[in-house]
Scaffold this motif. Sequence first.
Motif, mmCIF file in Angstrom:
data_model
loop_
_atom_site.group_PDB
_atom_site.id
_atom_site.type_symbol
_atom_site.label_atom_id
_atom_site.label_comp_id
_atom_site.label_asym_id
_atom_site.label_seq_id
_atom_site.Cartn_x
_atom_site.Cartn_y
_atom_site.Cartn_z
ATOM 1 N N VAL A 266 28.776 51.704 20.537
ATOM 2 C CA VAL A 266 27.662 52.400 19.888
ATOM 3 C C VAL A 266 28.131 53.151 18.650
ATOM 4 O O VAL A 266 27.493 53.105 17.590
ATOM 5 C CB VAL A 266 26.986 53.359 20.892
ATOM 6 C CG1 VAL A 266 25.989 54.270 20.182
ATOM 7 C CG2 VAL A 266 26.281 52.568 21.986
ATOM 8 N N VAL A 267 29.257 53.860 18.765
ATOM 9 C CA VAL A 267 29.787 54.595 17.606
ATOM 10 C C VAL A 267 30.138 53.638 16.478
ATOM 11 O O VAL A 267 29.835 53.894 15.298
ATOM 12 C CB VAL A 267 31.010 55.431 18.026
ATOM 13 C CG1 VAL A 267 31.716 56.015 16.808
ATOM 14 C CG2 VAL A 267 30.589 56.542 18.978
ATOM 15 N N THR A 268 30.754 52.523 16.809
ATOM 16 C CA THR A 268 31.100 51.531 15.777
ATOM 17 C C THR A 268 29.848 50.965 15.127
ATOM 18 O O THR A 268 29.803 50.755 13.912
ATOM 19 C CB THR A 268 31.931 50.403 16.403
ATOM 20 O OG1 THR A 268 33.067 50.959 17.069
ATOM 21 C CG2 THR A 268 32.399 49.426 15.339
ATOM 22 N N PHE A 269 28.819 50.722 15.935
ATOM 23 C CA PHE A 269 27.568 50.192 15.390
ATOM 24 C C PHE A 269 26.924 51.190 14.426
ATOM 25 O O PHE A 269 26.493 50.823 13.332
ATOM 26 C CB PHE A 269 26.610 49.866 16.536
ATOM 27 C CG PHE A 269 25.271 49.373 16.078
ATOM 28 C CD1 PHE A 269 25.098 48.066 15.701
ATOM 29 C CD2 PHE A 269 24.176 50.230 16.022
ATOM 30 C CE1 PHE A 269 23.856 47.602 15.266
ATOM 31 C CE2 PHE A 269 22.939 49.788 15.601
ATOM 32 C CZ PHE A 269 22.782 48.466 15.216
ATOM 33 N N VAL A 270 26.867 52.458 14.837
ATOM 34 C CA VAL A 270 26.263 53.482 13.980
ATOM 35 C C VAL A 270 27.041 53.619 12.676
ATOM 36 O O VAL A 270 26.460 53.748 11.588
ATOM 37 C CB VAL A 270 26.197 54.822 14.733
ATOM 38 C CG1 VAL A 270 25.753 55.942 13.794
ATOM 39 C CG2 VAL A 270 25.232 54.714 15.912
ATOM 40 N N ASN A 271 28.362 53.590 12.748
ATOM 41 C CA ASN A 271 29.171 53.727 11.540
ATOM 42 C C ASN A 271 29.084 52.493 10.646
ATOM 43 O O ASN A 271 29.297 52.590 9.437
ATOM 44 C CB ASN A 271 30.639 53.988 11.911
ATOM 45 C CG ASN A 271 30.834 55.326 12.581
ATOM 46 O OD1 ASN A 271 30.055 56.257 12.379
ATOM 47 N ND2 ASN A 271 31.867 55.436 13.399
ATOM 48 N N VAL B 231 26.342 50.472 10.289
ATOM 49 C CA VAL B 231 25.007 50.188 9.767
ATOM 50 C C VAL B 231 24.898 50.457 8.262
ATOM 51 O O VAL B 231 24.333 49.632 7.524
ATOM 52 C CB VAL B 231 23.938 50.977 10.553
ATOM 53 C CG1 VAL B 231 22.600 50.953 9.834
ATOM 54 C CG2 VAL B 231 23.780 50.379 11.943
ATOM 55 N N PRO B 232 25.399 51.595 7.727
ATOM 56 C CA PRO B 232 25.285 51.810 6.273
ATOM 57 C C PRO B 232 25.923 50.696 5.452
ATOM 58 O O PRO B 232 25.353 50.249 4.452
ATOM 59 C CB PRO B 232 26.002 53.152 6.065
ATOM 60 C CG PRO B 232 25.875 53.852 7.373
ATOM 61 C CD PRO B 232 25.976 52.778 8.396
ATOM 62 N N LEU C 84 29.875 45.072 11.626
ATOM 63 C CA LEU C 84 29.545 45.157 13.054
ATOM 64 C C LEU C 84 30.272 44.100 13.874
ATOM 65 O O LEU C 84 29.726 43.528 14.821
ATOM 66 C CB LEU C 84 28.030 45.030 13.261
ATOM 67 C CG LEU C 84 27.144 45.955 12.435
ATOM 68 C CD1 LEU C 84 25.683 45.672 12.711
ATOM 69 C CD2 LEU C 84 27.468 47.407 12.711
ATOM 70 N N PRO D 192 30.608 45.363 17.716
ATOM 71 C CA PRO D 192 29.368 45.208 18.489
ATOM 72 C C PRO D 192 28.966 43.752 18.700
ATOM 73 O O PRO D 192 28.452 43.390 19.771
ATOM 74 C CB PRO D 192 28.329 45.958 17.647
ATOM 75 C CG PRO D 192 29.117 46.963 16.892
ATOM 76 C CD PRO D 192 30.421 46.286 16.583
ATOM 77 N N THR E 222 30.421 53.517 24.637
ATOM 78 C CA THR E 222 30.504 54.581 23.630
ATOM 79 C C THR E 222 31.183 54.084 22.366
ATOM 80 O O THR E 222 30.718 54.338 21.239
ATOM 81 C CB THR E 222 31.269 55.783 24.200
ATOM 82 O OG1 THR E 222 30.592 56.260 25.366
ATOM 83 C CG2 THR E 222 31.345 56.905 23.182
#
Length: 384
Positions: free
Chosen positions: A96-101, A103-104, A242, A245, A93
């Motif tokens: 994944v949260v770190t990856f989503v944050n 990406v921008p 990232l 990740p 979790t």
Amino acid sequence: MDSRREPQDLVPRPLRVAAALSWRFLVLVAALYVVGTVTGYLAGIVVPVAIALLLAALLVPGVDDLAGRGVPRGLAAALVLIGGLVILGGVLTFVVVTFVNGVPGLVTQLSHSVETASDWLTNGPLHLSDTQIRDASAKFVATLTENQSDITSGALTTAATVGEILTQMLLVLFTLIFFLYDGARIWQFLIRAVPTRVRTRVDVAGRRGLAALVSYVRATAAVAVVDAVGIGIGLAALGVPLAIPLAALVFLGAFIPIIGAVVAGSIAILIALVANGVVAGLVVAGIVIAVMQLESHVLQPLLLGRAVKLHPLAVVLAIAGGLLTGGIAGALLSVPLLAVLNSGIRSLLSEADEHVDPADVHASEPEESAPDEPGLDVEKGPMG
């Protein structure tokens, strides 16, 4: 003296020996082919069970420790399994949260890198015109458009395999529960198929192989943590997007010796190169090389030396064979399988293990009684 000679006497001895070895070799190859074919056909079952065995090798020492403290084995297995799932879920979790944050930020830096590269192509030594760059971009987009159907079908195929992956994950979990709770009785049931006169030797060899597997998995996990922390700190210090990740990817890749860490490190170098420039990419490359050297010359000999003594060539060939026959799963499982076979065969050939009581061999202890012999195992080397 009888002048008559038997037909086999007319065949030279070297030819008879070669023929005898040849047909035995062909029978062995045919048997291995049949086993490989059946294993490939049942890969959907074999691979989850093998992964469950690896996870059991990692978790069973904790279950044994709790059971030794008076906790019922069923409760101990449940506690260790739930604790492992909670830790794994929390880490996934967080990643994944770190990856989503992240990406921008990666997209922004990637856009900047593209602009810098375009400026270099236009004003640099190549002196490309804006028209040439736009034409190249248009061709790239057209290529993607032409292959859109293939990409879409590939995505649909990937989506279709999600159900299979979930089913196999449930099978791994279900099998792991019984390995942790009832592994000893399962093993006793399996060795009933072995003839009585050699059952004890096979029992000891199997326990030696499991001990080697436990030591291998635990030592590999420790090496993977050190690799991930070292590379992750370097990526975070350089401000590479990232970083966490990528560190998690390095941790997972380290379970495939030699190749996995190199591939994961190369991905980290590529992202650093694209997002932060050439200097950052070179620095990350230096960090990855330094961590790989630490792993090869310090961690592997120190942590894996007593657990599994495999020559680096044997490791590389096992991984290559696993990749060719089983893809990523084959590469992941090839070295542990080789370690178990190496330890078990050495135990079968060891005179010291001939009179060992199987109850005195524990899955949580490393192999010690089997003598060092030439072949796959060596005392020193880059891999330990």
